[in-house]
Design a protein around this motif. Structure first.
Motif, PDB file in Angstrom:
ATOM      1  N   UNK A  49       0.830  -1.205   0.000  1.00 22.36           N
ATOM      2  CA  UNK A  49       0.000   0.000   0.000  1.00 22.36           C
ATOM      3  C   UNK A  49       0.867   1.259   0.000  1.00 22.36           C
ATOM      4  N   UNK A  50       1.968   1.216   0.732  1.00 21.33           N
ATOM      5  CA  UNK A  50       2.885   2.359   0.750  1.00 21.33           C
ATOM      6  C   UNK A  50       3.404   2.646  -0.663  1.00 21.33           C
ATOM      7  N   UNK A  51       3.778   1.605  -1.379  1.00 25.84           N
ATOM      8  CA  UNK A  51       4.275   1.783  -2.745  1.00 25.84           C
ATOM      9  C   UNK A  51       3.192   2.337  -3.665  1.00 25.84           C
ATOM     10  N   UNK A  52       1.966   1.881  -3.462  1.00 24.22           N
ATOM     11  CA  UNK A  52       0.856   2.379  -4.280  1.00 24.22           C
ATOM     12  C   UNK A  52       0.585   3.853  -3.978  1.00 24.22           C
ATOM     13  N   UNK A  53       0.532   4.201  -2.699  1.00 21.54           N
ATOM     14  CA  UNK A  53       0.158   5.564  -2.315  1.00 21.54           C
ATOM     15  C   UNK A  53       1.245   6.585  -2.621  1.00 21.54           C
ATOM     16  N   UNK A  54       2.486   6.151  -2.745  1.00 25.37           N
ATOM     17  CA  UNK A  54       3.568   7.082  -3.044  1.00 25.37           C
ATOM     18  C   UNK A  54       3.844   7.175  -4.546  1.00 25.37           C
ATOM     19  N   UNK A  55       3.027   6.543  -5.347  1.00 30.56           N
ATOM     20  CA  UNK A  55       3.148   6.683  -6.798  1.00 30.56           C
ATOM     21  C   UNK A  55       2.935   8.157  -7.151  1.00 30.56           C
TER      22      UNK A  55
END
Length: 247
Positions: free
Chosen positions: A106-112
């Motif tokens: 989720x962190x990787x998705x939200x920091x896109x």
């Protein structure tokens, strides 16, 4: 087996049935050119907090009535909201068995870095599909060359034809929107996906259904979540003579 297509608006962290639909399809279309609907599930969903469902919302810039999803943008201080959401998830799912891997996903998705709502959501859906090993090709609605304004049934039939699909699947909640006879008249079989009644452990609390895919991933291994993707049935729709006039 009939070649199958499905289409949905791009939703952020939708429920399990959304991914069941993708997994069951031979081709899936993200309807980025459909109208943005305020207070819909496009940019909000529910997670589990202290045994109760809690709504999470991804704020947007102000837009105009009638804007398409691909004409909307995440708010300018979106990173502040994502930091707050990640902290909420870390607290809410502190004892979830798969918290570490899922929080990182989720962190990787939200920091896109993309801020266009449609493209940001597309990326999130692709990442979750990769995590679940869903290999269905995902197409973008605005790239299919359809007119901006079409009857909803005509649009879906046109998409099925462009994808060489003989079977179109829609979530069960849209049963009143589409008439099987209309689709048959255009050489397409229409079916509706109904999720099976299912549950999984949520830290010994009474089970809360229909939460975001986040909740499913927190409490299920990748293999168990993949098994849940198959827990559905396809049902026939209701004939609606009034919807045949364009056939």
């Amino acid at each position: 087996m009939l070649r199958t297509a499905a289409m949905m608006q791009p939703y952020l962290f939708p429920y399990l049935g959304y991914f069941q639909l993708i997994a069951r399809s031979d081709a899936f279309v993200l309807g980025d050119d459909l109208q943005y609907v305020k207070s819909s599930w496009i940019n909000r969903n529910r997670i589990l907090v202290n045994g109760q469902p809690m709504l999470i919302t991804f704020p947007l810039r102000k837009g105009n009535q009638g804007d398409r999803i691909n004409q909307r943008w995440l708010c300018d201080d979106f990173s502040r909201h994502t930091d707050k959401l990640l902290k909420t998830l870390e607290r809410a799912y502190a004892r979830a068995p798969y918290k570490v891997a899922v929080i990182e996903l989720i962190r990787q998705i939200l920091t896109y870095p993309e801020r266009n709502l449609a493209r940001f959501t597309e990326h999130s859906i692709r990442r979750i599909c990769a995590y679940l090993q869903i290999q269905t090709p995902i197409r973008i609605g605005s790239e299919l060359g359809l007119p901006a304004r079409m009857d909803k049934q005509e649009r879906v039939v046109s998409i099925a034809r462009k994808l060489d699909a003989e079977l179109y699947i829609n979530p069960i909640g849209g049963m009143e929107l589409y008439c099987p006879a209309f689709f048959r008249a255009h050489g397409v079989v229409l079916r509706f996906l109904r999720m099976a009644d299912l549950s999984y452990p949520q830290l010994h609390q009474p089970f809360v259904p229909s939460l975001s895919i986040i909740d499913v991933l927190m409490f299920n291994s990748q293999s168990d979540a993949q098994a849940l993707l198959k827990r559905f049935s396809l049902v026939e729709g209701i004939e609606q003579p009034a919807m045949l006039q364009r056939a």
